[in-house]
Design an enzyme around this catalytic site. Structure first.
Site, short mmCIF file in Angstrom:
data_model
loop_
_atom_site.label_atom_id
_atom_site.label_comp_id
_atom_site.label_asym_id
_atom_site.label_seq_id
_atom_site.Cartn_x
_atom_site.Cartn_y
_atom_site.Cartn_z
CB SER A 18 -0.93 -0.03 1.22
OG SER A 18 -1.93 0.95 1.10
CG ASN A 19 -0.43 4.68 -1.16
OD1 ASN A 19 -1.13 5.37 -0.43
ND2 ASN A 19 -0.88 4.11 -2.28
CE1 TYR A 20 4.49 5.05 5.59
CE2 TYR A 20 5.66 5.70 3.59
CZ TYR A 20 5.64 5.03 4.80
OH TYR A 20 6.73 4.35 5.21
CB ALA A 85 -2.67 7.25 -2.97
#
Ligand code: CTP
Length: 207
Positions: A18-20, A85
């Site tokens: 995933s991402n932040y 995102a």
């Protein structure tokens, strides 16, 4: 329609890529749009945020699920603000069982996810499309390139800084570019302030 938050791409039942992204900006845009009297559908990846009141919300996990949800509802939308995102890759084959620890190197094979915004941009008609770009370098030229490639009306770009980052930040510096190439620098703005600016610009677009 607003998308927000990260996507999660499963590796096995326990783990994911995933991402932040916190989703905050997208949720602020959905809240502000509702405040202005629009009917709002928020398609969100996993976040810890409270959904804005009066907004219809669909929670998804992966990029493929987000694409499905967007495509299902897009016909009714006159504006899409694609703040999610979306992970650019997913595991080539997610394991149905937990991958057990093993010594030595492990290789995870990734395949590309679809570019949801680009797909929508190909047949956008009169719909207004707003995209985002997060860059570590060449902010202006990368943003304009994305705006052109994805057939957007507006793109908001910000720079990821190693120290401050942007995810979840209270105040950010944003560059806004429109389809005529007009650039506006929006320094040190809260996400609520930016949400207002985005929607003011959307309503000023003459179709
Ligand atoms: N986006 C999308 N589908 C993807 C990736 C991105 O719809 N698979 C959307 C994002 O929601 C955003 C815009 O496209 O509005 C730009 O996302 P970004 O990650 O900055 O750009 P990419 O096109 O993925 O390019 P790169 O990662 O190479 O910078």
């Amino acid at each position: 329609m607003v998308t927000a938050g990260p996507t999660r791409e499963k590796i096995d039942p326990i783990r994911f890529i995933s991402n932040y992204s916190t989703g905050k900006f997208g949720y602020e845009i959905a809240r502000e749009a509702r405040r202005r009297g629009h009917r709002v559908l928020l398609i969100s990846g996993p976040t810890n945020l409270e959904p804005p009141k009066g907004v219809r919300i669909v929670i998804v996990e992966s990029a493929l699920e987000m694409r499905e949800a967007v495509k299902r509802a897009i016909k009714k939308a006159d504006c899409l603000v694609m703040n999610a995102a979306v992970c650019d890759w997913r595991a080539h084959s997610a394991s149905r069982r937990k991958i057990k620890r093993r010594t030595g190197k492990r290789v995870l094979e990734l395949i590309e996810n679809p570019d949801i915004l680009k797909e929508i941009g190909r047949k956008k008609g009169d719909m207004i499309l707003v995209g985002f770009a997060l860059e570590t370098e060449d902010l202006g030229s990368n943003a304009y390139k994305k705006l052109r490639e994805k057939n957007l009306d507006i793109i908001l770009a910000n720079r990821h800084r190693a120290k401050s980052g942007v995810f979840g930040d209270k105040r950010v510096d944003v560059l806004m570019v429109d389809r005529h190439g007009k650039r506006t620098i929006l320094p040190h703005k809260s996400k609520a302030e930016l949400a207002k600016i985005v929607l003011d610009n959307v309503s000023n677009i003459k179709i």
